[in-house]
Design an enzyme around this catalytic site. Structure first.
Site, mmCIF file in Angstrom:
data_model
loop_
_atom_site.group_PDB
_atom_site.id
_atom_site.type_symbol
_atom_site.label_atom_id
_atom_site.label_comp_id
_atom_site.label_asym_id
_atom_site.label_seq_id
_atom_site.Cartn_x
_atom_site.Cartn_y
_atom_site.Cartn_z
ATOM 1 N N GLU A 178 11.812 30.399 -29.961
ATOM 2 C CA GLU A 178 11.279 29.708 -28.790
ATOM 3 C C GLU A 178 9.984 30.394 -28.362
ATOM 4 O OE1 GLU A 178 14.646 27.457 -26.607
ATOM 5 O OE2 GLU A 178 14.469 29.421 -25.698
ATOM 6 N N LYS B 64 20.337 25.636 -18.443
ATOM 7 C CA LYS B 64 19.757 26.632 -17.523
ATOM 8 C C LYS B 64 20.491 26.556 -16.176
ATOM 9 C CE LYS B 64 15.548 26.492 -20.187
ATOM 10 N NZ LYS B 64 14.104 26.616 -20.274
ATOM 11 N N GLU C 166 13.685 33.731 -20.620
ATOM 12 C CA GLU C 166 13.811 33.833 -19.152
ATOM 13 C C GLU C 166 14.649 35.056 -18.765
ATOM 14 O OE1 GLU C 166 15.172 29.809 -18.621
ATOM 15 O OE2 GLU C 166 13.211 29.109 -19.297
ATOM 16 N N SER D 58 9.900 22.586 -25.310
ATOM 17 C CA SER D 58 9.395 21.224 -25.091
ATOM 18 C C SER D 58 9.750 20.260 -26.227
ATOM 19 C CB SER D 58 7.885 21.229 -24.843
ATOM 20 O OG SER D 58 7.581 21.983 -23.673
#
Ligand code: 13P
Length: 265
Positions: free
Chosen positions: A181, A22, A111, A227
């Site tokens: 995800e 990221k 995102e 996670s």
């Protein structure tokens, strides 16, 4: 269940542990993290699994140079523009990314969908352009908590697949890695249970089989992200339709990331 057949089917697919850094790591920090990953992978990763590190653009060229000749570790980007080139200030094209030697590109991360308004329609174009320049897309799909709670998660996954990828012919589709995800599991510390993840992965594979046939479906790597860590990875990766992980937070720690990759030793 015929366990032999099951293992064999799972063996057909590439096992991939991919890190998504990221927007983390300045130039020097990134190089030193990657150097640790290379060393640990060399000493400890003994299976056929493949490691992909998806860094910010600023690191790509240097990481590719560091990984030269290394067959276990590849480098990828986290986004690419859909156009070939042109007046798109601040953007980076697939051709530019490929010219660094990077082999993969994450597309459709939640995102990007959430903060940058990326739609399935736009992503279909990005996937096309990436493949045209020989970049392998790691195409992310997944439902929000609200979508799961309203029980539309299967529909959401189905349309993300269809609208984002089904313009591809089977040959091009074969270059794509899928990452499931669930948005509610990203960066939250709440992992999908292995049963929840397996249920969706099996559904994704069934959808791919319906569109491209069983053989293509059996060869598609479907990664889990959200996670994931060295503790929960063994159970997740043991599921018949989970072929690895897309790792956020834990990919910033060489020890944790390598330990996740070692699950496939
Ligand atoms: P975390 O592993 O930090 O939850 O992030 C997952 C992710 O978004 C990888 O792309």
């Amino acid at each position: 269940m015929d366990h032999g057949l099951w293992t064999k089917t799972k063996d057909m697919r590439k096992k991939i542990v991919a890190g998504n850094w990221k927007m983390n790591m300045d130039y020097e920090e990134g190089l030193s993290l990657f150097s640790e990953v290379l060393n640990m992978a060399h000493d400890e990763v003994t299976g056929k699994q493949h490691i992909v590190v998806c860094s910010p653009f600023i690191h790509l060229h240097s990481l590719v140079q560091m990984a030269k000749g290394n067959t276990k570790v590849s480098v990828g980007a986290q986004n690419a523009h859909q156009a070939e080139s042109g007046a798109f200030t601040g953007e980076t094209s697939a051709k530019m990314i490929r010219s660094t030697g990077a082999e993969y590109v994450i597309l459709g991360h939640s995102e990007r969908r959430q903060y940058f308004g990326e739609t399935n329609e736009l992503l279909a174009k990005k996937v096309y352009t990436a493949l045209k320049h020989s970049l392998k897309p790691i195409f992310c799909i997944g439902e929000t908590l609200q979508e799961r709670e309203s029980n539309v998660h299967f529909d959401v996954i189905k349309s993300q697949l269809a609208e984002g990828l089904y313009h591809l012919d089977a040959g091009h589709f074969g270059q794509v890695v899928i990452a499931y995800e669930p948005v509610w599991a990203i960066g939250t510390g709440v992992t999908a249970t292995s049963a929840q993840a397996q249920e969706i992965h099996a559904f994704i594979r069934k959808e791919i089989a319906a569109k491209y046939g069983q053989e293509v479906a059996d060869h598609t790597s479907i990664l889990y992200g959200g996670s994931a860590n060295p503790k929960n990875a063994p159970e997740l990766f043991a599921q018949p339709d989970i072929d690895g992980g897309l790792i956020g937070g834990a990919s910033l720690k060489s020890r944790d990331f390598t330990d996740i990759a070692k699950v496939f030793n």
